[in-house]
Design a protein around this motif. Structure first.
Motif, PDB file in Angstrom:
ATOM      1  N   ILE A 184      35.786  39.164  42.859  1.00  0.00           N
ATOM      2  CA  ILE A 184      35.054  40.390  43.205  1.00  0.00           C
ATOM      3  C   ILE A 184      34.964  41.381  42.034  1.00  0.00           C
ATOM      4  O   ILE A 184      33.867  41.885  41.730  1.00  0.00           O
ATOM      5  N   PRO A 185      36.071  41.685  41.316  1.00  0.00           N
ATOM      6  CA  PRO A 185      35.965  42.666  40.227  1.00  0.00           C
ATOM      7  C   PRO A 185      35.009  42.266  39.099  1.00  0.00           C
ATOM      8  O   PRO A 185      34.245  43.118  38.629  1.00  0.00           O
ATOM      9  N   PRO A 186      35.007  41.003  38.615  1.00  0.00           N
ATOM     10  CA  PRO A 186      34.035  40.678  37.572  1.00  0.00           C
ATOM     11  C   PRO A 186      32.591  40.771  38.043  1.00  0.00           C
ATOM     12  O   PRO A 186      31.694  41.129  37.265  1.00  0.00           O
ATOM     13  N   ILE A 187      32.343  40.477  39.332  1.00  0.00           N
ATOM     14  CA  ILE A 187      30.995  40.659  39.870  1.00  0.00           C
ATOM     15  C   ILE A 187      30.636  42.145  39.873  1.00  0.00           C
ATOM     16  O   ILE A 187      29.524  42.532  39.497  1.00  0.00           O
ATOM     17  N   GLU A 188      31.595  42.970  40.293  1.00  0.00           N
ATOM     18  CA  GLU A 188      31.356  44.423  40.291  1.00  0.00           C
ATOM     19  C   GLU A 188      31.105  44.943  38.886  1.00  0.00           C
ATOM     20  O   GLU A 188      30.378  45.934  38.696  1.00  0.00           O
ATOM     21  N   ALA A 189      31.688  44.272  37.879  1.00  0.00           N
ATOM     22  CA  ALA A 189      31.473  44.678  36.485  1.00  0.00           C
ATOM     23  C   ALA A 189      30.129  44.219  35.943  1.00  0.00           C
ATOM     24  O   ALA A 189      29.724  44.645  34.861  1.00  0.00           O
ATOM     25  N   GLY A 190      29.457  43.332  36.687  1.00  0.00           N
ATOM     26  CA  GLY A 190      28.146  42.855  36.263  1.00  0.00           C
ATOM     27  C   GLY A 190      28.086  41.394  35.880  1.00  0.00           C
ATOM     28  O   GLY A 190      27.058  40.902  35.433  1.00  0.00           O
ATOM     29  N   GLY A 191      29.217  40.679  36.039  1.00  0.00           N
ATOM     30  CA  GLY A 191      29.258  39.270  35.658  1.00  0.00           C
ATOM     31  C   GLY A 191      29.209  38.344  36.854  1.00  0.00           C
ATOM     32  O   GLY A 191      28.876  38.747  37.969  1.00  0.00           O
ATOM     33  N   HIS A 209      34.764  36.994  51.309  1.00  0.00           N
ATOM     34  CA  HIS A 209      33.795  36.473  50.360  1.00  0.00           C
ATOM     35  C   HIS A 209      32.687  37.504  50.140  1.00  0.00           C
ATOM     36  O   HIS A 209      32.153  38.058  51.113  1.00  0.00           O
ATOM     37  N   PRO A 210      32.311  37.758  48.899  1.00  0.00           N
ATOM     38  CA  PRO A 210      31.233  38.719  48.659  1.00  0.00           C
ATOM     39  C   PRO A 210      29.863  38.099  48.927  1.00  0.00           C
ATOM     40  O   PRO A 210      29.657  36.900  48.724  1.00  0.00           O
ATOM     41  N   ASP A 211      28.955  38.897  49.405  1.00  0.00           N
ATOM     42  CA  ASP A 211      27.564  38.471  49.602  1.00  0.00           C
ATOM     43  C   ASP A 211      26.782  38.901  48.372  1.00  0.00           C
ATOM     44  O   ASP A 211      26.228  39.998  48.318  1.00  0.00           O
ATOM     45  N   HIS A 212      26.772  38.040  47.370  1.00  0.00           N
ATOM     46  CA  HIS A 212      26.173  38.406  46.077  1.00  0.00           C
ATOM     47  C   HIS A 212      25.646  37.155  45.396  1.00  0.00           C
ATOM     48  O   HIS A 212      26.250  36.082  45.500  1.00  0.00           O
ATOM     49  N   ASP A 213      24.514  37.295  44.706  1.00  0.00           N
ATOM     50  CA  ASP A 213      23.911  36.114  44.074  1.00  0.00           C
ATOM     51  C   ASP A 213      24.677  35.655  42.834  1.00  0.00           C
ATOM     52  O   ASP A 213      24.412  34.568  42.316  1.00  0.00           O
ATOM     53  N   ARG A 214      25.638  36.437  42.375  1.00  0.00           N
ATOM     54  CA  ARG A 214      26.467  36.002  41.253  1.00  0.00           C
ATOM     55  C   ARG A 214      27.831  35.471  41.707  1.00  0.00           C
ATOM     56  O   ARG A 214      28.708  35.257  40.878  1.00  0.00           O
ATOM     57  N   PHE A 215      27.958  35.256  42.993  1.00  0.00           N
ATOM     58  CA  PHE A 215      29.169  34.636  43.534  1.00  0.00           C
ATOM     59  C   PHE A 215      28.939  33.146  43.743  1.00  0.00           C
ATOM     60  O   PHE A 215      27.920  32.718  44.287  1.00  0.00           O
ATOM     61  N   HIS A 216      29.915  32.356  43.299  1.00  0.00           N
ATOM     62  CA  HIS A 216      29.864  30.912  43.511  1.00  0.00           C
ATOM     63  C   HIS A 216      31.254  30.431  43.911  1.00  0.00           C
ATOM     64  O   HIS A 216      32.261  31.065  43.598  1.00  0.00           O
ATOM     65  N   GLU A 217      31.292  29.293  44.577  1.00  0.00           N
ATOM     66  CA  GLU A 217      32.560  28.684  44.968  1.00  0.00           C
ATOM     67  C   GLU A 217      32.543  27.207  44.607  1.00  0.00           C
ATOM     68  O   GLU A 217      31.536  26.522  44.823  1.00  0.00           O
TER      69      GLU A 217
END
Length: 234
Positions: A184-191, A209-217
């Motif tokens: 979550i924190p790196p996504i919040e930082a823009g990555g 789990h975050p609902d974000h297009d930069r999240f992968h599992e």
């Protein structure tokens, strides 16, 4: 939309090598030592509360865990915990600090593959001496362009690391087993944040789990190179 990633961050504990299982084993030993004073479930609840409270004082790692066990032992026994029990808890901590490193499947291959084409950074929390020891024993140290041992993994921390050691968070990806700290924190930082679940994860590291297009599992690190290629080339 294809985007170039230039920097790959890896978590250490329970992403590259086993860690939580040794805490669980020690906690079982702790329960056995205090069996005459309280039930295991109650003891685990009290220990978890002590750990949460003490994070801001002791940080992450074995030393803080041992101090939290000692504090809990004193509390649940109304300050009557025998000295030999305290001694055994200290010995248990030393055993944890001496335990050989056990690399997780695909960890070395994943780091080697990423290091051939990207700047790779180890970003981990915990005690400095213990993390240095584990990295040295892992045999992976020479593969990393940089190592960052931080007190907390927050969006500003990731932004600083990826700015200083890469080309900014927008071109960085972080892989790890903790949703709360590695994803979550790196996504919040823009990555990008890649969740690689481990069978055992400390309860204080759980998050939705975050609902974000930069999240992968990924089920394990064997698929990381293919995922990075997919992000970069579509």
């Amino acid at each position: 939309m294809a985007q170039k990633i230039t920097t790959i961050g890896f978590d250490a504990d329970d992403t590259l090598w086993q860690n939580e299982q040794f805490f669980r084993m020690t906690q079982e030993r702790f329960a056995d030592l205090l069996a005459d004073y309280t039930e295991p479930d109650h003891l685990a609840e009290r220990l978890r509360a002590a750990e949460r409270k003490n994070l801001s004082h002791y940080g992450y790692g074995v030393k803080g865990f041992v101090l939290s066990m000692i504090e809990t032992a004193i509390e649940v026994t109304d300050q009557r915990v025998p000295a030999p029990v305290i001694a055994q808890l200290i010995d248990a901590g030393r055993d944890m600090l001496r335990h050989p490193i056990e690399l997780l499947p695909h960890a070395q291959d994943a780091v080697e593959a990423m290091a051939e084409s990207h700047r790779v950074i180890l970003i981990t929390k915990g005690d400095l001496l213990d993390q240095d020891r584990k990295l040295a024993q892992s045999g992976l140290g020479q593969l990393f362009h940089a190592v960052e041992i931080v007190s907390e993994k927050t969006a500003p921390v990731y932004a600083r690391i990826f700015d200083d050691l890469g080309e900014g968070a927008g071109r960085a990806l972080m892989a790890g087993n903790s949703m709360k700290s590695d994803v979550i924190p790196p996504i919040e930082a823009g990555g990008w944040g890649v969740f690689v679940p481990h069978g055992l994860t400390w309860e204080l590291e759980h998050a939705d789990h975050p609902d974000h297009d930069r999240f992968h599992e990924l089920p394990d690190l064997s698929g990381l190179a293919a995922l990075v290629d997919e992000i970069e080339h579509g």
